[in-house]
Scaffold this motif. Structure first.
Motif: not given
Length: 478
Positions: A409-411, A427, A429-430, A432, A450, A452, A455, A471
């Protein structure tokens, strides 16, 4: 092809009017302004005015301007080089323009841009140097504002310096070969001891400095600048890069350098594309190294244009080694690297207090092998990762980082064509990132960021990497 909005509707040029007839038709302020403007030239001015106002009469008499004291008729402008309709009456000025055009004479109707064959610019006069500012009739006040700024920039002695240069032009062409030696002479002539002596009113000293310069300029060797062209936007090119591009005999540029940036080089410089793109290498790196050595050894002043910064994935190290070995002098001109431009587009803090204190530059290929890079443990601890050229290996990048311990879930922020008008911001998350591999619509250079800290970016102008429906479907499938 240039955007139509970036193209001029006029071709800037200077009319030769010395000892030629230029006619101004009018009695009032409009005619007064045009006569004043023309008095900056050596034109033979004719005022056609049957009832001129007093101030116009005084100006004409004081400056020996020919005055035809009768109403306008076409025969009065026959043989003129230029004609100004300056009566203050729109219909009358249009009739004057029509008469001039019938005689094949360029004409100008004051304050009627659509009736003008040419426009009169805001003028900064340092004869024989002239700076003309035109707005195609759209903003005369803007033209005057720019004129005031330019006037302050140019030394009052510039005209005297230019006239002295005319004295030496023939000698320089006889003594110095074309190309770098001549350009270097004139650059130093106009910005060094000669210019300073002229500014101080010391003409004799200026001539002595010019002779000394002429003797010392011979034998200038070749030189190579490794120049960062930045991420693509022309106005992100550094001032130093612009300066050396105007000095170069040859521009050697990569495929990722936009044509608009290449066009900022000296107009008569030779341009050589060594465009390297994935799967389409017009020249190998060794061939490029050999080319730079060959040009520099031949006495050429060379700008090697690289996208972004030459020291960040630009293979500048190999080119510097080749130039050093060949004894060719060189210089690095830094550029804005794509990671910084991408972060600026996203309003994204690459470091964020309490969240990310480290920044990693890498390429997707570094994460595609069997061995995880040493810096991966820094990423796990919160460093921001800027991945260059990562689109085609996005799936591998995401997988390897998640295996290393970075949460799915890292942005992430994805930018195509950072800094350019056609940039695209996405944008997600990882988890994706693998979707990038199937995005055939992404044809420009792609940067992936990549961490945090991402965010904290402004996501208002970006789109999701995955649609909400896709998604959810991928989550269910997982």
């Amino acid at each position: 092809m240039k955007d139509r909005d970036d193209q001029l509707g006029v071709f800037p040029a200077f009319f030769r009017v010395e000892d030629r007839d230029v006619a101004v038709v009018g009695n009032g302020d409009e005619a007064l302004a045009k006569v004043r403007l023309l008095l900056n030239t050596r034109a033979k001015i004719t005022l056609i005015a049957d009832a001129p106002e007093a101030e116009l009469v005084d100006l004409v008499r004081a400056n020996g301007v020919r005055h035809v004291a009768q109403a306008f008729e076409p025969s009065l402008i026959d043989g003129a080089t230029l004609v100004f309709g300056a009566t203050g009456d729109a219909a009358e000025d249009r009739a004057i323009v029509a008469a001039a055009r019938a005689l094949k004479i360029p004409a100008n109707a004051v304050d009627q841009p659509d009736q003008c064959d040419f426009y009169t610019p805001a003028l900064v006069n340092r004869a024989p140097v002239a700076v003309a500012i035109g707005t195609e009739g759209a903003g005369p006040v803007l033209g005057q504002m720019i004129r005031a700024q330019v006037d302050q920039m140019l030394s009052p002695s510039l005209g005297r310096l230019a006239r002295l240069a005319m004295v030496y032009r023939g000698v320089v062409e006889h003594v110095l070969p074309k190309g770098s030696p001549r350009r270097m002479f004139w650059k130093r002539f106009f910005s060094g001891d000669v210019a300073e002596a002229v500014q101080n009113g010391e003409v004799g000293q200026a001539k002595r400095e010019a002779k000394r310069l002429l003797k010392s300029i011979d034998g200038i060797g070749g030189h190579v600048w490794l120049v960062g062209a930045g991420p693509g936007a022309e106005d992100l090119l550094t001032l130093r890069a612009q300066r050396v591009m105007m000095e170069a005999d040859v521009l050697v540029y990569d495929a990722l350098v936009p044509q608009a940036v290449v066009d900022m080089g000296r107009r008569d410089a030779e341009r050589i594309s060594v465009g390297k793109r994935k799967g389409c290498h017009s020249k190998s790196q060794n061939e490029i190294n050999d080319l730079l050595v060959e040009l520099g050894s031949a006495g050429k002043r060379v700008v090697r244009l690289k996208s972004g910064d030459p020291l960040v994935y630009g293979r500048a190290g190999e080119e510097m080694a080749a130039l050093r070995q060949a004894g060719v002098s060189y210089e690095i001109v830094p550029g804005i690297t794509s990671a910084f431009a991408a972060a600026a587009d996203f309003e994204l803090p690459l470091t964020l207090r309490g969240v990310a204190s480290s920044l990693i530059f890498t390429t997707g290929h570094d994460l595609a092998g069997d061995v995880l890079p040493d810096w991966a443990r820094l990423a796990v601890s919160g460093a921001t990762i800027a991945v260059y050229m990562g689109r085609s290996v996005a799936a591998s990048v995401a997988e390897r980082l998640m295996v290393a311990g970075i949460p799915a879930e890292t942005t992430v922020a994805v930018i195509e064509n950072a800094s350019r008008r056609d940039r695209r911001l996405m944008h997600g998350v990882l988890a994706d990132l693998p979707s990038l591999d199937s995005r055939d619509d992404l044809t420009g250079p792609v940067m992936v960021i990549i961490g945090e800290a991402v965010a904290g970016a402004n996501l208002d102008n970006s789109t999701p990497l995955l649609s909400r429906e896709r998604h959810l479907a991928e989550r269910v499938g997982a």
